[in-house]
Design a protein around this motif. Structure first.
Motif, PDB file in Angstrom:
ATOM      1  N   LYS A   1       0.855  -1.189   0.000  1.00  0.00           N
ATOM      2  CA  LYS A   1       0.000   0.000   0.000  1.00  0.00           C
ATOM      3  C   LYS A   1       0.888   1.234   0.000  1.00  0.00           C
ATOM      4  N   LEU A   2       0.553   2.184  -0.868  1.00  0.00           N
ATOM      5  CA  LEU A   2       1.281   3.443  -0.951  1.00  0.00           C
ATOM      6  C   LEU A   2       0.311   4.595  -0.755  1.00  0.00           C
ATOM      7  N   GLU A   3       0.713   5.584   0.019  1.00  0.00           N
ATOM      8  CA  GLU A   3      -0.061   6.820   0.135  1.00  0.00           C
ATOM      9  C   GLU A   3       0.777   7.935  -0.469  1.00  0.00           C
ATOM     10  N   ASN A   4       0.145   8.730  -1.333  1.00  0.00           N
ATOM     11  CA  ASN A   4       0.824   9.812  -2.041  1.00  0.00           C
ATOM     12  C   ASN A   4       2.061   9.268  -2.760  1.00  0.00           C
ATOM     13  N   TYR A   5       1.851   8.195  -3.519  1.00  0.00           N
ATOM     14  CA  TYR A   5       2.900   7.548  -4.313  1.00  0.00           C
ATOM     15  C   TYR A   5       4.045   7.011  -3.459  1.00  0.00           C
TER      16      TYR A   5
ATOM     17  N   ASP B   1       4.237   9.635   1.509  1.00  0.00           N
ATOM     18  CA  ASP B   1       3.667   9.798   2.847  1.00  0.00           C
ATOM     19  C   ASP B   1       3.700   8.493   3.640  1.00  0.00           C
ATOM     20  N   LYS B   2       3.450   7.379   2.947  1.00  0.00           N
ATOM     21  CA  LYS B   2       3.425   6.101   3.638  1.00  0.00           C
ATOM     22  C   LYS B   2       3.664   4.962   2.649  1.00  0.00           C
TER      23      LYS B   2
ATOM     24  N   GLU C   1       3.549   0.689   2.966  1.00  0.00           N
ATOM     25  CA  GLU C   1       3.241  -0.430   3.858  1.00  0.00           C
ATOM     26  C   GLU C   1       3.316  -1.725   3.057  1.00  0.00           C
TER      27      GLU C   1
ATOM     28  N   TYR D   1       6.698   5.887   7.572  1.00  0.00           N
ATOM     29  CA  TYR D   1       6.007   7.169   7.627  1.00  0.00           C
ATOM     30  C   TYR D   1       7.022   8.290   7.524  1.00  0.00           C
TER      31      TYR D   1
END
Length: 181
Positions: A43-47, A50-51, A53, A146
């Motif tokens: 899982k990627l947040e903001n490519y 940001d995060k 996982e 993070y």
């Protein structure tokens, strides 16, 4: 001349292993596969800035190995240089997690088949455990990053590529001028 602080040295040496979001994900997937995982979720947040996982259903990390799980050059895959001749794993150097800790805040949640519950570890920039608490993950491991500073490496790569393109344009222009003369 002066000696660089240890944290700066760790960050610079980590940039040899961890160069981008892709390299982080690659290293963590390889760790998962080496641990016998048959399922890996990314899982990627903001490519991934940001995060990041990565969660797997592999063997997990034994509690006895937890204090050194992210220390550079600690590995469960080889015991000496002779083992390099018979490698059956993707990774073996013991650099990935330690390098990742240098560029991000890292949480590792893990559970082996022998554990009654999982444990979440918060790691510092050197790979040492800052805190730990019980968690609810099934067997396997989850690594979450993070507030990473990978964007610094990506910006650096962007500017290097931009400079390289300018240099190529100058070379190409020079060749055109030479050919025209």
């Amino acid at each position: 001349m002066k000696q660089l602080p240890a944290a700066t040295v760790r960050l610079l040496s980590s940039s040899q292993t961890i160069t981008s979001v892709v390299s982080v994900v690659k290293e963590l997937i390889e760790n998962s596969l080496d641990a016998g995982a048959t399922s890996v979720d990314v899982k990627l947040e903001n490519y991934g800035f940001d995060k990041i996982e990565v969660r797997d259903n592999g063997e997990g990390i034994k509690a006895v190995d937890a204090p050194v799980m992210a220390m550079k050059y600690y590995t469960s895959k080889i015991n000496s240089h002779e083992d390099l001749e018979n490698l059956t794993t993707y990774g073996f150097r013991g650099e990935a997690l330690g390098s990742i800790c240098c560029v991000a805040e890292v949480l590792i949640t893990t559970r082996t088949a022998a554990d009654n519950f999982s444990t979440q570890y918060v790691l510092d920039g050197s790979g040492h455990i800052l805190s730990q608490k019980p968690s609810h993950l099934g067997q396997g491991k989850k690594v979450a990053l993070y507030r990473n500073i990978l964007y610094l490496f990506c910006l650096n790569c962007f500017f290097k590529k931009k400079k390289l393109l300018r240099e190529y344009k100058c070379i190409a222009l020079g060749l055109v001028l030479i050919k025209a003369s």
